[in-house]
Write a protein that holds these residues in place. Sequence first.
Motif, PDB file in Angstrom:
ATOM      1  N   SER A 290      27.790  29.048  49.310  1.00 31.87           N
ATOM      2  CA  SER A 290      28.297  30.299  48.753  1.00 31.87           C
ATOM      3  C   SER A 290      28.387  31.410  49.792  1.00 31.87           C
ATOM      4  N   ASP A 291      27.981  31.123  51.038  1.00 31.86           N
ATOM      5  CA  ASP A 291      27.965  32.178  52.056  1.00 31.86           C
ATOM      6  C   ASP A 291      29.162  32.105  52.992  1.00 31.86           C
ATOM      7  N   VAL A 292      30.143  31.243  52.655  1.00 32.37           N
ATOM      8  CA  VAL A 292      31.317  31.127  53.511  1.00 32.37           C
ATOM      9  C   VAL A 292      32.478  30.574  52.681  1.00 32.37           C
ATOM     10  N   GLY A 293      33.675  31.063  52.950  1.00 30.26           N
ATOM     11  CA  GLY A 293      34.872  30.495  52.349  1.00 30.26           C
ATOM     12  C   GLY A 293      35.117  30.876  50.906  1.00 30.26           C
ATOM     13  N   ALA A 294      36.290  30.480  50.411  1.00 30.19           N
ATOM     14  CA  ALA A 294      36.650  30.716  49.011  1.00 30.19           C
ATOM     15  C   ALA A 294      35.713  29.933  48.102  1.00 30.19           C
ATOM     16  N   GLN A 295      35.368  30.519  46.985  1.00 31.75           N
ATOM     17  CA  GLN A 295      34.426  29.914  46.059  1.00 31.75           C
ATOM     18  C   GLN A 295      35.136  29.312  44.852  1.00 31.75           C
ATOM     19  N   PRO A 296      34.523  28.309  44.210  1.00 33.39           N
ATOM     20  CA  PRO A 296      35.099  27.773  42.973  1.00 33.39           C
ATOM     21  C   PRO A 296      35.327  28.891  41.966  1.00 33.39           C
ATOM     22  N   SER A 297      36.458  28.834  41.265  1.00 29.23           N
ATOM     23  CA  SER A 297      36.775  29.877  40.300  1.00 29.23           C
ATOM     24  C   SER A 297      37.205  29.240  38.987  1.00 29.23           C
ATOM     25  N   GLU A 298      37.374  30.080  37.964  1.00 33.49           N
ATOM     26  CA  GLU A 298      37.762  29.603  36.641  1.00 33.49           C
ATOM     27  C   GLU A 298      38.869  30.497  36.094  1.00 33.49           C
ATOM     28  N   SER A 299      39.904  30.624  36.915  1.00 34.73           N
ATOM     29  CA  SER A 299      41.031  31.478  36.551  1.00 34.73           C
ATOM     30  C   SER A 299      41.918  30.775  35.531  1.00 34.73           C
ATOM     31  N   GLU A 300      42.912  31.506  35.028  1.00 32.71           N
ATOM     32  CA  GLU A 300      43.866  30.901  34.102  1.00 32.71           C
ATOM     33  C   GLU A 300      44.603  29.743  34.759  1.00 32.71           C
ATOM     34  N   GLU A 301      44.943  29.900  36.055  1.00 37.25           N
ATOM     35  CA  GLU A 301      45.628  28.811  36.753  1.00 37.25           C
ATOM     36  C   GLU A 301      44.743  27.581  36.854  1.00 37.25           C
ATOM     37  N   VAL A 302      43.464  27.785  37.160  1.00 37.78           N
ATOM     38  CA  VAL A 302      42.527  26.658  37.249  1.00 37.78           C
ATOM     39  C   VAL A 302      42.457  25.920  35.919  1.00 37.78           C
ATOM     40  N   ARG A 303      42.221  26.661  34.851  1.00 34.06           N
ATOM     41  CA  ARG A 303      42.072  26.026  33.534  1.00 34.06           C
ATOM     42  C   ARG A 303      43.372  25.365  33.088  1.00 34.06           C
ATOM     43  N   SER A 304      44.493  26.054  33.307  1.00 39.14           N
ATOM     44  CA  SER A 304      45.772  25.530  32.857  1.00 39.14           C
ATOM     45  C   SER A 304      46.109  24.229  33.575  1.00 39.14           C
TER      46      SER A 304
END
Length: 283
Positions: free
Chosen positions: A251-265
């Motif tokens: 969690s201290d580097v780079g883009a993190q896992p997300s739960e956006s509308e695009e991810v869920r869709s």
Amino acid sequence: METRRILVDGETLTVNASGELGELVAADGRRFRADAVQHLPPCTPTKIVCVHLNYESRRAEFGAKLGSTPTYFHKPVSALNAHGGEVVRPPPCRYLNYEGEIAIVIGRTTKNIAPSDAAASIAGYTIACDYGLHDFRDTDAGSMLRVKGADTLCPLGPGLVTGWDFRGKRIRTLVNGQVRQDATTDEMIWDMHYLVADIARTITLVEGDVILSGTPANSRPVEPGDVVSIQVEGLGVLTNRIISGEVPVRSDVGAQPSESEEVRSTALGGDWEFRGIRAPRRD
């Protein structure tokens, strides 16, 4: 004819699948039970090239408007896995999707060929599951590297089958014995020969390289403990178990896992809020 690569007492063996009682036969006559050995990927690619949308049911599922030619992405060879191997979903990721596919295995150095000549460059075919961590869908600007490139996310196998005609073949994905994907290769928008010729225009393909040819509709998330089997008519069954990784994504580097509308869709098949499908519950 089907050949497999297995590991026996630290030795890599190429064996023939005899079709008799699930036996595998080595060149020196030794026989092994297919369900009692450790499988390896049936080839050793220098690259794994994957086509995006290539089955009509998948295109329709997303309501996608395709161009006149396919587009591709790349899975690193470090993602390779094999029949019977464990597929790792690293915490805190939640959206690990299966995608049952057929893999084209290249048999010789290939560059700048016509689709009509592509068959001569194909060593054979095997089964693949193009797993993806859609938690990373919001990063990498469409390259799919983090989504599709994590370790263990490219199982191939169980064997390499030669002399197989890809036309009109059934492909199914089962999760814990229940059918989730069910289609035939007649749905493919661009066939195997087209894909090989298209890529080889500018990228030299060499023996062992792999092209993943796309997945039908109904790719969905799976959970640790699930068993995923891909069945392809004439190629056998590729089976893997999903496990939870022991080491979280840093969690201290780079883009993190997300739960956006695009991810869920994307993970749930598109337009998820209008289909009565709920996202997996977070612990």
